[in-house]
Scaffold this motif. Structure first.
Motif, PDB file in Angstrom:
ATOM      1  N   ILE A  87       0.801  -0.986  -0.048  1.00 27.65           N
ATOM      2  CA  ILE A  87       0.016   0.003  -0.078  1.00 27.65           C
ATOM      3  C   ILE A  87       0.875   1.144  -0.068  1.00 27.65           C
ATOM      4  CG2 ILE A  87      -1.840   1.480   1.280  1.00 27.65           C
ATOM      5  CD1 ILE A  87      -3.030  -1.196   2.375  1.00 27.65           C
ATOM      6  N   SER A  88       0.917   2.125  -1.164  1.00 29.72           N
ATOM      7  CA  SER A  88       1.794   3.170  -0.997  1.00 29.72           C
ATOM      8  C   SER A  88       0.935   4.212  -0.264  1.00 29.72           C
ATOM      9  CB  SER A  88       1.968   3.533  -2.589  1.00 29.72           C
ATOM     10  OG  SER A  88       0.851   4.005  -3.331  1.00 29.72           O
ATOM     11  N   PRO A  89       1.671   5.392   0.019  1.00 29.35           N
ATOM     12  CA  PRO A  89       0.989   6.409   0.857  1.00 29.35           C
ATOM     13  C   PRO A  89      -0.165   7.168   0.130  1.00 29.35           C
ATOM     14  CG  PRO A  89       3.468   6.766   0.961  1.00 29.35           C
ATOM     15  CD  PRO A  89       3.170   5.564  -0.219  1.00 29.35           C
ATOM     16  N   GLU A  90      -0.087   7.371  -0.895  1.00 31.16           N
ATOM     17  CA  GLU A  90      -1.118   8.082  -1.553  1.00 31.16           C
ATOM     18  C   GLU A  90      -2.341   7.152  -1.820  1.00 31.16           C
ATOM     19  OE1 GLU A  90       1.342   7.202  -3.113  1.00 31.16           O
ATOM     20  OE2 GLU A  90       1.152   6.207  -5.054  1.00 31.16           O
ATOM     21  N   PHE A  91      -2.173   5.754  -1.995  1.00 31.11           N
ATOM     22  CA  PHE A  91      -2.998   4.653  -1.890  1.00 31.11           C
ATOM     23  C   PHE A  91      -3.907   4.707  -0.486  1.00 31.11           C
ATOM     24  CE2 PHE A  91      -4.832   0.261  -2.082  1.00 31.11           C
ATOM     25  CZ  PHE A  91      -5.723   0.353  -3.283  1.00 31.11           C
ATOM     26  N   TYR A  92      -3.191   4.794   0.402  1.00 33.76           N
ATOM     27  CA  TYR A  92      -3.769   4.744   1.783  1.00 33.76           C
ATOM     28  C   TYR A  92      -4.652   6.154   2.004  1.00 33.76           C
ATOM     29  CZ  TYR A  92      -4.083   4.739   6.575  1.00 33.76           C
ATOM     30  OH  TYR A  92      -4.444   4.837   8.140  1.00 33.76           O
ATOM     31  N   THR A  93      -4.237   7.312   1.432  1.00 38.20           N
ATOM     32  CA  THR A  93      -5.158   8.151   1.517  1.00 38.20           C
ATOM     33  C   THR A  93      -6.494   8.077   0.804  1.00 38.20           C
ATOM     34  OG1 THR A  93      -4.140   9.522  -0.149  1.00 38.20           O
ATOM     35  CG2 THR A  93      -3.373   9.923   1.917  1.00 38.20           C
ATOM     36  N   MET A  94      -6.408   7.461  -0.347  1.00 39.41           N
ATOM     37  CA  MET A  94      -7.567   7.156  -1.105  1.00 39.41           C
ATOM     38  C   MET A  94      -8.386   5.979  -0.075  1.00 39.41           C
ATOM     39  SD  MET A  94      -8.135   4.941  -4.320  1.00 39.41           S
ATOM     40  CE  MET A  94      -8.315   3.557  -3.542  1.00 39.41           C
ATOM     41  N   LEU A  95      -7.614   5.051   0.297  1.00 39.34           N
ATOM     42  CA  LEU A  95      -8.509   4.047   0.952  1.00 39.34           C
ATOM     43  C   LEU A  95      -9.568   4.698   2.034  1.00 39.34           C
ATOM     44  CD1 LEU A  95      -5.908   1.164   1.452  1.00 39.34           C
ATOM     45  CD2 LEU A  95      -7.808   1.079  -0.166  1.00 39.34           C
ATOM     46  N   PHE A  96      -8.959   5.301   3.055  1.00 38.06           N
ATOM     47  CA  PHE A  96      -9.364   6.125   3.845  1.00 38.06           C
ATOM     48  C   PHE A  96     -10.833   7.138   3.446  1.00 38.06           C
ATOM     49  CE2 PHE A  96      -5.892   8.644   4.714  1.00 38.06           C
ATOM     50  CZ  PHE A  96      -6.341   9.906   4.697  1.00 38.06           C
ATOM     51  N   THR A  97     -10.297   7.717   2.513  1.00 37.98           N
ATOM     52  CA  THR A  97     -11.052   8.730   1.828  1.00 37.98           C
ATOM     53  C   THR A  97     -12.306   8.007   1.480  1.00 37.98           C
ATOM     54  OG1 THR A  97      -9.404  10.172   1.156  1.00 37.98           O
ATOM     55  CG2 THR A  97     -11.426  10.543   0.253  1.00 37.98           C
ATOM     56  N   MET A  98     -12.079   6.944   0.681  1.00 38.23           N
ATOM     57  CA  MET A  98     -13.481   6.295   0.142  1.00 38.23           C
ATOM     58  C   MET A  98     -14.120   5.488   1.097  1.00 38.23           C
ATOM     59  SD  MET A  98     -13.435   7.645  -2.939  1.00 38.23           S
ATOM     60  CE  MET A  98     -14.600   6.720  -3.569  1.00 38.23           C
ATOM     61  N   HIS A  99     -13.418   5.021   1.989  1.00 41.07           N
ATOM     62  CA  HIS A  99     -14.220   4.171   2.859  1.00 41.07           C
ATOM     63  C   HIS A  99     -14.981   5.303   3.605  1.00 41.07           C
ATOM     64  CE1 HIS A  99     -15.045   2.154   6.855  1.00 41.07           C
ATOM     65  NE2 HIS A  99     -14.476   3.019   7.407  1.00 41.07           N
ATOM     66  N   ALA A 100     -14.695   6.300   3.950  1.00 44.64           N
ATOM     67  CA  ALA A 100     -15.781   7.105   4.644  1.00 44.64           C
ATOM     68  C   ALA A 100     -16.811   7.751   3.763  1.00 44.64           C
ATOM     69  CB  ALA A 100     -14.982   8.368   5.282  1.00 44.64           C
ATOM     70  N   ALA A 164      -7.923  12.001  -2.383  1.00 44.99           N
ATOM     71  CA  ALA A 164      -7.117  11.999  -1.352  1.00 44.99           C
ATOM     72  C   ALA A 164      -7.182  12.829  -0.050  1.00 44.99           C
ATOM     73  CB  ALA A 164      -5.707  11.682  -2.014  1.00 44.99           C
ATOM     74  N   ALA A 165      -8.428  13.705  -0.189  1.00 42.65           N
ATOM     75  CA  ALA A 165      -8.452  14.778   0.642  1.00 42.65           C
ATOM     76  C   ALA A 165      -9.456  14.419   1.910  1.00 42.65           C
ATOM     77  CB  ALA A 165      -8.940  15.926  -0.033  1.00 42.65           C
ATOM     78  N   GLY A 166      -9.507  13.059   2.081  1.00 40.23           N
ATOM     79  CA  GLY A 166     -10.558  12.950   3.021  1.00 40.23           C
ATOM     80  C   GLY A 166     -11.912  13.210   2.587  1.00 40.23           C
ATOM     81  N   TRP A 167     -12.902  12.392   3.461  1.00 37.80           N
ATOM     82  CA  TRP A 167     -14.172  12.624   3.053  1.00 37.80           C
ATOM     83  C   TRP A 167     -14.752  14.267   3.397  1.00 37.80           C
ATOM     84  CZ3 TRP A 167     -18.887  13.839   5.388  1.00 37.80           C
ATOM     85  CH2 TRP A 167     -19.103  14.125   7.067  1.00 37.80           C
ATOM     86  N   THR A 168     -14.004  14.950   4.229  1.00 37.74           N
ATOM     87  CA  THR A 168     -14.236  16.300   4.414  1.00 37.74           C
ATOM     88  C   THR A 168     -13.834  17.234   3.219  1.00 37.74           C
ATOM     89  OG1 THR A 168     -12.348  16.388   5.591  1.00 37.74           O
ATOM     90  CG2 THR A 168     -14.308  16.227   6.989  1.00 37.74           C
ATOM     91  N   SER A 169     -12.908  16.683   2.592  1.00 38.94           N
ATOM     92  CA  SER A 169     -12.362  17.569   1.249  1.00 38.94           C
ATOM     93  C   SER A 169     -11.802  18.868   1.780  1.00 38.94           C
ATOM     94  CB  SER A 169     -13.488  17.499   0.126  1.00 38.94           C
ATOM     95  OG  SER A 169     -13.251  16.190  -0.383  1.00 38.94           O
TER      96      SER A 169
ATOM     97  N   GLU B 203      -3.149  17.564  10.493  1.00 39.28           N
ATOM     98  CA  GLU B 203      -4.316  17.860   9.228  1.00 39.28           C
ATOM     99  C   GLU B 203      -3.790  17.304   8.119  1.00 39.28           C
ATOM    100  OE1 GLU B 203      -7.366  19.712  10.426  1.00 39.28           O
ATOM    101  OE2 GLU B 203      -7.747  18.248   8.708  1.00 39.28           O
ATOM    102  N   LEU B 204      -4.751  16.504   7.734  1.00 40.27           N
ATOM    103  CA  LEU B 204      -4.470  15.848   6.405  1.00 40.27           C
ATOM    104  C   LEU B 204      -3.767  16.755   5.407  1.00 40.27           C
ATOM    105  CD1 LEU B 204      -4.406  13.197   4.553  1.00 40.27           C
ATOM    106  CD2 LEU B 204      -6.814  13.679   3.968  1.00 40.27           C
ATOM    107  N   CYS B 205      -2.585  16.369   4.925  1.00 42.57           N
ATOM    108  CA  CYS B 205      -2.013  17.210   4.045  1.00 42.57           C
ATOM    109  C   CYS B 205      -1.417  16.688   2.679  1.00 42.57           C
ATOM    110  CB  CYS B 205      -0.947  18.158   4.520  1.00 42.57           C
ATOM    111  SG  CYS B 205       0.413  16.812   5.220  1.00 42.57           S
ATOM    112  N   GLY B 206      -1.666  15.191   2.658  1.00 45.93           N
ATOM    113  CA  GLY B 206      -1.417  14.704   1.325  1.00 45.93           C
ATOM    114  C   GLY B 206      -0.809  13.296   1.544  1.00 45.93           C
TER     115      GLY B 206
END
Lengths: 611, 247, 481
Positions: A87-100, A164-169, B203-206
């Motif tokens: 799991i690369s870091p940007e994939f991880y950010t996508m995972l939790f963003t899309m999970h939420a 990748a910005a979280g569900w709060t974008s 805070e999520l920054c990337g």
């Protein structure tokens, strides 16, 4: 066999020759593009259950990374990720963003308002369908483009990047296309998806409000409505007033991204070596607009479950709901206060600190109606005659978990303490206790409770009890330790928290949580299996398997087109279990449609009961 | 407690006076919440047990509620909640409302500027004896991921970001403040004891969010001055002094 | 698990599972980095299969590389390379009594043994009858150098046999850190193509050219260890390369640097070996040779004889060149040191600097622009790819990695290679390697300092590009960024 679906069976039951004049409604119109609220409700239910599995799989991938950071992920790793299934870091950010995103927008909101709102509102108020059946159908079919947009957003950003910005974008991560992998096309598709979900909700909520106000059966006064209906009504109002703000904010964000406006973008920002931005916007504006919707949305995600659990608890305890009107008032209070607490998501955001105090006070106040409701549920069970089945267990689980979620909320409502807890796992623990611990247990109870009304069959109680037990254990094993992670200062959304020496020792706890999460995930197959099996093979049942009072139980199971074979007239409130009137006719329940019983009969049975 | 004996608790005692007060508030709420938690869960368990073990033929009580009970459980929690809210106000004011900041910080002004960027912390000190300006000055000193502050006095600094939103989170100090694009936010803390403290982004920054690790070094003022002198020497290094080690 | 002594090269094979790290940071229960394999470069893939995979016993490019470098799970330590693989060498102090099973050895070390008692560690024989065997040491007595082995030795060694203890542990440690911190951008093989890389501008460095941009060494030298470690410490402002301090401590930094150099050398070795073959045995070359009448069979025969007879010399040449250049980069001679101290930063100096900047001979403005915004006329031309001889599809200056790499905008105050005067001096003197920034080593050092003074003043100049003017006692304080 055609017995699977509600419409056919009841009609063939009702009148033998009923088939003929339904032939003109083709299969597609009847089951796919149906305008029947029951079919739409079941469509919503099945869709959201599938989405629940998707969201759950994403959650497990997140948990994999937290328990076994950077190790090759089984199964999913081969499909999506970079070298060797890592799991690369940007994939991880996508995972939790899309999970939420999936869980909130495609599971919880649609399962409550879409599935149960649709199925229950006309049945419980004695209407033959929704006020605007075609809108209702569109509201469901808006979900599919929305899901498609979300699905595209998985892949639009590149092999390993999605939104990748979280569900709060939060801007600027979501506003500048170069700010992160996936901030480009993937984020745009995500925003489109969000907007479409918004359309769906909006059509639904206008429909619910109209239906509840205008289409109640004779005698169904506002204060004779079940709390489910009250909760749906209040939810619909919340949606109608809060959602436009989010939609507008979404459009502003899209405009910032695609049309060069600068609502949220200040000048001189350089990301990913792109040209410096021009503009005089302010990212905090998005946070205000977003939470102005999303705080009420928290209640949109909770109130209907509260309403349904109130109904079910009362029935399963054979006892009137404790404090019906306080329940209604507290729900209204939650809705009203819900509009003035959004700032408690932003205590550390840099907004005017004086607002922090205001929002702390209003947030503390919103805890009050929740407390009242909790006490009332306990009061309802108190002195009741409990039917100790899986449905009741899920309701009890709901109340118990809601207490945890509510109490942990007090920590973060207190601003100084929130300085420390903001964006740590304590927050994650809190909202999972509310959204999963409360709402989903409520939904599990509701699925089993109204299943006979949907399909004319019962779900297997033993399997359901196992499902509850495993889910309850897995749930607490997964989420309770999150409080401790939060107290230990572990921030949210970290792909590798163990880079920080003070968090290193938390790895074993995270591994324990992941194992619990897998247990919980596996347990959901019991529910799915039970559901699928019972649709076809469950024990057949009659109109009122739970001896409940609501109008829906006077209709056939499943109800036919138009719902009621006898137009219902409502004579009393929905919670008159074990009343003298009920006892007078030899039952511990009395249907809302049951005509009033003679006073003399009641008196006679009273003396008999006294000994 | 199991949790604290395993280290599943705060990352050490709060190392700033304000942090100590935050912890006290936390324990106050924890106390109240524990009582309520135990009470309600016990009550829930009790009523379920009673309800589930009713004998055959015994019917449920018929009651629509109790007005006085409703009043009690409205007023008592309301009182407790308002108390909690009011009791917290002054800590919050001191942390964030500028006019309540310690007097020392008002006199000193911001001592340095912390700029978050994807994915590191860049620190800018003014030249010795000069005030910090919002715009860079030619003689400014730069450091990355390492902040040196004097012990025993409140230190105020400016927080900003070069790109997306970040948050300055020092867990041992119980300090957290978002860095928002377009804003310069003054933050202060005080560290009585010399040592190294963690700083990270909250805070999520990337994708590199988790990589933003830095340290805050608290040390006596003269050590800070020495450090700044070293920094200046290094920054002005022109490669000619043969003996000077290349870092 | 062998110390092989081959005709041309010596390799220490590193047994991963058994090597324990003495004094490394990080918690020991943190899971091992993910499993991944080295990949070969596109140029390797462009060769015909026989050249890639070898013919019969004769090794092709892939085997030549693998034999010397291994793969991430089973690294090789090729001792000819100027890499500090870790481990400490010593000699057997006493000949053990061979009549009983040899379970204890007494060793005298060249340095201090940095390992605790009761730590499992590998001991490898380099010379003597026992070479190339490897034994596992269960416990140490650091004072006496007495090692207890986990099992009796099959062949008894003799006093004076050379051994290496804990060989490769630095490399293995570096690999673990690299996989955790670096690989998702720079790739397992150091090809700058990890999963995250595709989203980043500028692209993460592809080490395989053996070129690093920001060095303290002269124009023709490689990067020194200090240069790489400086980048790890400070990050590269203006890019996604962050600072890795305090995430990595001193030992960690040194080990990551060694591993990065290892990857760079692996890539460069592969490149150079391919270069020996590419002109005659790439798919393309073979196709055109066949078009001109040669049969594939003949070509393969020719390749076979090349691999059997000439490859040996080529490899020796490549190896010597590689190790020599990477080694000399760390020497004092390679360092760029100004002959004179920095010229005082006066208005006059900046003015001279500006004139030099704009002058026809130096012509910084041609790329960096008259106003130093990085927008000179060169930035809009279409360049020719030096390898394929075709025009790039995008305008602008390209680097050796074929990425657009436009000149720095000097008004922003962002200096990727560091903001110290010496850093700027070295950028001008040695150029930026791999990019179009050339070396100006023939300039008088005084002039370079003038340019440095001017460039450093640009961000504070209210009107960049105009002659510096004094507005207050310090000319630059009135300016804004």
């Amino acid at each position: 066999m055609a017995t699977v679906t509600p419409a056919i069976e009841s009609h063939s039951d009702g009148h033998a020759h009923g088939h003929e004049h339904h032939h003109e409604i083709g299969f597609i119109k009847k089951y796919v593009f149906s305008t029947d609220h029951k079919v739409i409700g079941i469509q919503f239910l099945v869709t959201t259950m599938l989405m629940l599995m998707v969201g759950g799989a994403l959650a497990l991938a997140v948990r994999w990374q937290l328990a076994f950071p950077w190790e090759n992920m089984p199964i999913l790793g081969k499909i999506f990720t970079g070298e060797g299934g890592q799991i690369s870091p940007e994939f991880y950010t996508m995972l939790f963003t899309m999970h939420a995103s999936v869980m909130i927008f495609l599971v919880i909101i649609p399962v409550l308002a879409g599935a149960f709102g649709n199925f229950l509102i006309p049945l419980q108020i004695g209407a033959d369908d929704m006020a605007f059946p075609i809108w209702n159908m569109l509201s469901y079919w808006c979900m599919w483009p929305a899901m498609a947009c979300f699905a595209i957003s998985f892949v639009a950003g590149g092999a390993t990047a999605g939104p990748a910005a979280g569900w709060t974008s939060y801007p600027l991560l979501s506003a500048l296309v170069n700010a992160a992998p996936g901030s480009g096309a993937a984020q745009t598709w995500w925003l489109f998806g969000l907007t479409l979900v918004g359309f769906s909700s909006m059509m639904g909520s206008v429909n619910y409000m109209t239906t509840i106000i205008n289409m109640r059966a004779p005698g169904m006064t506002m204060f004779r409505m079940p709390l489910t209906i009250w909760s749906m009504f209040i939810t619909a109002i919340l949606q109608a007033f809060a959602l436009p703000v989010l939609t507008a904010a979404g459009f502003m964000l899209v405009a910032d991204r695609m049309m060069g406006t600068c609502f949220f973008i200040p000048a001189g920002i350089i990301v990913n070596n792109a040209e410096p931005t021009v503009g005089g916007g302010q990212p905090l504006l998005w946070q205000h607009l977003f939470w102005f919707y999303s705080h009420p949305a928290v209640y949109i995600m909770l109130l209907p479950a509260m309403g349904m659990v109130s109904d079910i608890l009362s029935c399963m305890c054979r006892k009137p709901i404790f404090g019906y009107k306080p329940m209604v008032y507290s729900m209204s209070a939650i809705a009203g206060l819900g509009f003035i607490v959004w700032g408690h998501h932003m205590f550390t955001s840099g907004m005017n600190p004086a607002l922090g105090m205001t929002f702390m006070t209003s947030t503390m106040m919103i805890a009050l109606p929740s407390a009242i409701k909790t006490f009332n549920w306990i009061g309802t069970i108190w002195g009741g005659r409990v039917r100790f089945n899986a449905i009741f267990l899920n309701c009890a689980g709901f109340v118990s978990m809601f207490i945890v979620g509510g109490l942990s909320g007090i920590f973060m409502a207190a601003v100084p303490v929130d300085i420390y807890f903001h964006d740590t796992y304590f927050i994650v623990a809190h909202f999972h206790y509310v959204l999963f611990g409360s709402t989903l247990f409520g939904v599990f109870a509701a699925i089993q409770f109204w299943f006979p009304k949907m399909f004319g069959r019962l779900m297997n109680d033993t399997v359901a009890k196992w499902h509850f037990a495993l889910t309850f254990i897995g749930f607490n094993g997964t989420f309770f330790p999150m409080h401790l992670l939060g107290i230990a200062g572990m921030p949210r959304r970290y792909a590798d928290p163990y880079l920080h020496p003070y968090l290193e020792h938390l790895l074993p706890m995270n591994q324990f949580m992941t194992i619990s999460a897998v247990l919980m995930g596996v347990a959901q197959f019991l529910l799915l299996g039970n559901f699928a099996y019972s649709v076809f093979m469950g024990k057949k049942t009659g109109r009122n398997p739970w001896d409940a009072n609501g109008l829906e139980w006077s209709a056939p199971s499943p109800p036919g087109h138009g719902n009621f074979d006898v137009p219902p007239v409502c004579y009393r409130g929905p919670y008159e279990y074990s009343s003298p009137e009920a006892k007078a006719i030899g039952q511990d329940f009395i249907l809302q449609t049951e005509p009033p019983v003679d006073a003399s009969k009641i008196a006679a049975s009273d003396t008999k009961n006294v000994h | 407690m199991i949790a604290s004996s395993n280290g599943w608790w705060f990352p050490g005692d709060a190392m700033s006076p304000l942090g100590k007060r935050i912890d006290e508030l936390f324990y106050l709420i924890l106390g109240i919440v524990t009582v309520v938690f135990v009470g309600t869960q016990f009550a829930l368990g009790y009523v379920i047990w009673k309800g589930a073990t009713k004998k055959d033929g015994e019917s449920a009580e018929f009651s629509h509620g109790s007005h006085s009970l409703e009043l009690i459980w409205t007023i008592v929690p309301a009182f407790v909640l308002v108390f909690i809210a009011l009791y917290q106000m002054d800590v919050w004011a001191e942390f964030r409302v500028q006019s309540y900041y310690p007097e020392q910080t008002q006199e000193d002004g911001p001592k340095f500027e912390v700029t978050a960027r994807q994915f590191e912390w860049r620190i800018r000190y003014p030249e010795a004896g000069q005030p910090l300006k919002n715009q860079p000055e030619p003689q400014d000193l730069y450091a990355v991921n390492e902040i040196h502050v004097p012990t025993g006095r409140p230190v105020k600094f400016n927080l900003r970001t070069d790109d997306v939103q970040h948050a300055f989170f020092a867990p041992e100090l119980r300090v957290k403040q978002d860095a928002v694009a377009g804003l310069i936010i003054p933050v202060w803390f005080e560290i009585p004891v010399a040592g190294e403290y963690q700083l990270l982004c909250a805070e999520l920054c990337g994708w590199g969010h988790y990589k933003m690790r830095a340290i805050i070094v608290a040390e006596p003022q003269d050590k800070v001055n020495e450090y700044l002198a070293r920094l200046k020497e290094d920054q002005d290094f022109d490669g000619v002094v043969k003996d000077a080690e290349e870092e | 698990m062998l110390v092989k002594t081959n005709r041309q090269f010596t390799i220490l094979t590193i047994g991963l599972a058994l090597v324990s790290f003495a004094g490394c940071s990080g918690s020991s229960d943190y899971p091992e980095a993910f499993k991944s394999r080295f990949v070969y470069s596109d140029r390797t893939d462009s060769l015909i299969a026989e050249a890639q995979n070898g013919i019969g016993e004769l090794p092709g490019v892939k085997k030549l590389v693998d034999d010397r470098f291994g793969d991430p799970q089973d690294l090789m330590a090729w001792t000819k390379l100027p890499i500090d693989f870790g481990g400490i060498s010593g000699k057997l102090a006493e000949t053990p009594d061979a009549s009983i099973a040899v379970k204890e050895l007494k060793i005298s070390f060249d340095g201090e043994l940095a390992t605790a008692e009761n730590e499992t560690i590998l001991l490898q024989f380099v010379t003597g009858t026992a070479a190339p065997s490897v034994v596992v040491v269960n416990a140490w007595q650091p004072e006496t150098g007495l090692a207890s082995l986990s099992a009796a030795m099959e062949v008894a060694p003799a006093a004076g046999d050379e051994v290496i203890v804990g060989g490769g542990q630095k490399l293995v440690h570096g690999r673990g850190l690299y996989m955790r911190h670096c690989s998702h951008c720079h790739g397992t093989s150091g090809d700058g193509a990890g999963p995250t890389a595709q989203y980043l501008t500028p692209r993460p460095r592809d080490y395989r050219h053996g070129v690093f941009k920001f060095t303290s060494t002269d124009a023709l030298s490689k990067a020194s260890k200090d240069d790489l470690s400086r980048v790890l410490r400070n990050g590269i402002p203006g890019t996604y390369m962050p600072s890795f301090v305090p995430m990595l401590n001193e030992d960690d930094l040194a080990d990551v640097v060694e591993y990065v150099r290892f990857l760079a050398m692996r890539g460069e070795f592969e490149r150079k070996v391919v270069s020996e073959l590419a002109s005659d045995y790439s798919e393309e070359a073979v196709k055109s040779r066949r078009d001109s009448g040669e049969s594939r069979k003949d070509i393969v025969e020719e390749l076979k004889s090349f691999l059997a007879e000439d490859m040996q010399d080529s490899l020796e040449f490549v190896t010597d060149d590689l190790s020599g250049r990477w080694d000399s980069a760390n020497s004092e001679d390679a360092l760029v040191v100004p002959e004179i101290a920095r010229v005082e930063d006066t208005i006059e100096s900046r003015r001279i600097g500006r004139e030099l900047y704009l002058s026809k001979t130096i012509n910084c403005a041609d790329c960096h622009g008259i106003s130093a915004k990085g927008n000179g006329p060169q930035t809009t031309i279409y360049e020719e790819n030096p390898v394929t001889k075709q025009l790039y599809t995008e305008p602008g200056l390209h680097d050796v990695w074929d990425n657009v790499n436009q000149p720095r905008n000097l008004t922003q105050g962002i200096y990727r290679g560091g903001r110290r005067p010496i850093d700027l001096f070295r950028r001008i003197h040695a150029g930026i390697k791999g990019s179009r920034m050339p070396s100006f080593k023939n300039l008088k050092h005084e002039d370079i300092w003038h340019i440095v003074n001017y460039v450093l003043s640009v961000p504070f100049n209210a009107e960049p590009g105009h002659a510096p003017v004094a507005t207050s006692e310090d000319p630059a304080t009135a300016a804004s960024l």
